[in-house]
Write a protein that holds these residues in place. Structure first.
Motif, mmCIF file in Angstrom:
data_model
loop_
_atom_site.group_PDB
_atom_site.id
_atom_site.type_symbol
_atom_site.label_atom_id
_atom_site.label_comp_id
_atom_site.label_asym_id
_atom_site.label_seq_id
_atom_site.Cartn_x
_atom_site.Cartn_y
_atom_site.Cartn_z
ATOM 1 N N ASN A 1 45.424 15.826 19.977
ATOM 2 C CA ASN A 1 44.590 17.038 20.005
ATOM 3 C C ASN A 1 45.356 18.235 19.456
ATOM 4 O O ASN A 1 44.814 19.051 18.714
ATOM 5 N N ILE A 2 46.627 18.325 19.857
ATOM 6 C CA ILE A 2 47.461 19.436 19.384
ATOM 7 C C ILE A 2 47.568 19.391 17.862
ATOM 8 O O ILE A 2 47.335 20.382 17.172
ATOM 9 N N GLN B 1 46.661 13.903 24.173
ATOM 10 C CA GLN B 1 47.069 15.311 24.194
ATOM 11 C C GLN B 1 47.779 15.728 22.911
ATOM 12 O O GLN B 1 47.450 16.749 22.312
ATOM 13 N N ASP C 1 45.647 17.857 15.678
ATOM 14 C CA ASP C 1 44.340 18.104 15.040
ATOM 15 C C ASP C 1 44.041 19.602 15.020
ATOM 16 O O ASP C 1 43.520 20.143 14.037
ATOM 17 N N ASP C 2 44.359 20.258 16.121
ATOM 18 C CA ASP C 2 44.107 21.692 16.226
ATOM 19 C C ASP C 2 44.939 22.474 15.200
ATOM 20 O O ASP C 2 44.447 23.400 14.552
#
Lengths: 207, 308
Positions: free
Chosen positions: B65-66, B62, B68-69
């Motif tokens: 992902n944050i 999680q 990377d975003d």
């Protein structure tokens, strides 16, 4: 925790093997639908009207994306992370029962009604990282169709999307009656007393 | 004399048209910055949270992902989250700054243009008029303005694009004063426990105590804009902030609710005097995507962007 790469629509067999905490990546077709789209779909169905998509064949994505038309008039997803799923708790169970959807994608978890429907009708709930809208858009290969745009507006309408390796989606509700978020909610409530104790200690020391 | 005065008037009109353009363009730039570029202190905080969950696969996925975003958003100048919120501007208007009431109309126009240019998601839905598609409320309330009058000749604009998910979990408590600070602190913990992962943690929590029902909410929201890690000037309040931060992180919510890792990146309290009969407590949450951007505009149209 297991990781699976699955094709959509999910088969009953796919759904049965998944357990809460697993992560999946999916390839196939999904459709965005939030509050108004769920309500509208169920209303139309109740009136016996034909729906523009077969919700049973598509992954249901709780999402209100930012979309943009290119020079040729084709829609592209700019950003499209999940929205808070719990708002759909009031009709998700009826939705699953009515249309036979096997995969619900969102964030934040859902409640007991959805959990019962997932077990009864063989569906799972997968969480995509909230806010990670560009990662989500990266997994969208094509915007296939749009419905109810004029009626509901960009965030609320139905966008049918071709996705590839879309994920990770953490299984929050499996088809065996387990709900990761409900279990964790109980643990959270139980640990409030420990949090209170920290405050008490600070306030005592201040006096 | 008459002629000269006329000429000066004409000159003056030209001056304001120049600064109007500067304000509009700056506001559009700020909305873009806010939506696409996470303040560095927040990003740093996410990095630190990641280091603590390297052994928990679910939490690591999680938080990775944050991050990377956030990187993707910065590289491509696209909104990191599709929910770019109900647009608001926090304005500090200097006494000698040449424009006052016209600022609102300029910023409304900027919001409409930024909606197309950035793009922002059209988020203003009117029960009777529908969604106009430009993030402008046909009844005039949105974008929302928080106004402050200050000395000097500058205008400071902060644009905030705060998502709806974290706004939905805000709480107002009009507590009985007898419950005291302990009651106020418990109210914050209860609000967080109740919210769970619904508003996209790791959260930043702003707390407003005192004032009145609207004042405490306003104070709570503004607390979100303090530099991350900054403590209240009053050591006693700072102490409460530290304690509340520690207490909040006892709850096993974690990034996106995976049950492990840090839930709250910071807690800030703003305190105001209260009515003897009231103990208002406002709790405002920001999701991990704590988005805002500021710039200072001078009367000569020079613009200085504030680095976060």
């Amino acid at each position: 925790m297991a990781i699976y790469h699955l094709q959509l629509p999910l088969s009953e067999e796919d759904v049965k093997k998944l357990q809460i905490g697993d992560n999946i990546y999916v390839t196939g077709k999904i459709v965005t639908a939030r509050d108004d789209a769920h309500k509208h779909a169920l209303d139309l169905h109740a009136k016996g009207e034909t729906l523009p998509v077969n919700f049973g064949e598509l992954g249901i994505f709780h999402c209100g994306p930012i979309m943009q038309k290119d020079e040729t008039g084709k829609w592209n997803m700019v950003a499209g992370g999940p929205t808070t799923s719990n708002r759909m708790e009031i009709f998700q169970d009826i939705f699953i029962e009515t249309f036979g959807s096997r995969l619900i994608i969102g964030k934040g978890g859902m409640g007991p009604r959805t959990t019962v429907a997932c077990e009864k009708f063989g569906a799972v709930y997968g969480m995509f990282t909230g806010g990670a809208a560009l990662l989500a858009a990266k997994g969208v290969k094509e915007v296939l169709e749009v419905h109810w745009y004029d009626l509901l507006g960009m965030p609320e309408c139905l966008w049918v999307l071709q996705v590839e390796e879309f994920g990770p989606l953490m299984i929050g509700i499996d088809a065996h009656g387990n709900n990761f978020f409900e279990e964790n909610r109980k643990k959270t409530m139980e640990s409030k007393k420990d949090a209170y104790a920290i405050i008490d200690k600070t306030l005592e020391a201040m006096h | 004399m008459f002629f000269r005065s006329q000429k000066e008037d004409t000159q003056k009109v030209d001056d304001t048209s120049g600064i109007k353009t500067t304000i509009k363009e700056t506001a559009i730039a700020l909305l873009r910055l806010s939506a696409t570029s996470l303040p560095h202190d927040v990003q740093q905080s996410m990095q630190e949270i990641k280091q603590e969950v390297l052994n928990h696969e679910g939490a690591l996925l999680q938080i990775s992902n944050i991050l990377d975003d956030v990187e993707l958003a910065r590289e491509t100048s696209a909104p990191m989250c599709q929910d770019t919120g109900i647009v608001s501007f926090i304005l500090s208007v200097g006494d000698q700054f040449p424009l006052k009431s016209e600022l609102k109309e300029i910023l409304r126009e900027a919001t409409g243009e930024a909606t197309k240019l950035v793009p922002l998601r059209p988020n203003t839905v009117d029960f009777f008029e529908g969604n106009p598609g430009n993030n402008i409320d046909p009844r005039g309330h949105i974008p929302y303005f928080y106004l402050d009058l200050v000395s000097g000749d500058k205008l400071k604009i902060t644009a905030m694009t705060k998502g709806g998910g974290s706004s939905n979990i805000a709480k107002l408590g009009m507590l009985k004063p007898g419950l005291g600070l302990k009651g106020a602190m418990q109210f914050v913990i209860d609000a967080l426990a109740e919210a769970g992962p619904a508003g996209c943690p790791p959260y930043r929590i702003g707390v407003g105590i005192g004032g009145g029902e609207d004042i405490c909410m306003n104070l709570a929201k503004k607390a979100l804009l303090r530099p991350l890690g900054e403590r209240h000037a009053d050591e006693r309040v700072a102490n409460l902030e530290n304690s509340l931060m520690e207490a909040c992180n006892v709850l096993p919510i974690g990034p996106m609710g995976v049950g492990a890792g840090q839930t709250v990146m910071d807690v800030n309290i703003n305190l105001a005097s209260r009515h003897p009969a009231s103990l208002p407590v406002g709790v405002v949450f920001s999701c991990w995507a704590l988005r805002h951007a500021s710039a200072i505009i001078s009367p000569d149209s020079s613009v200085e962007f504030v680095d976060y």
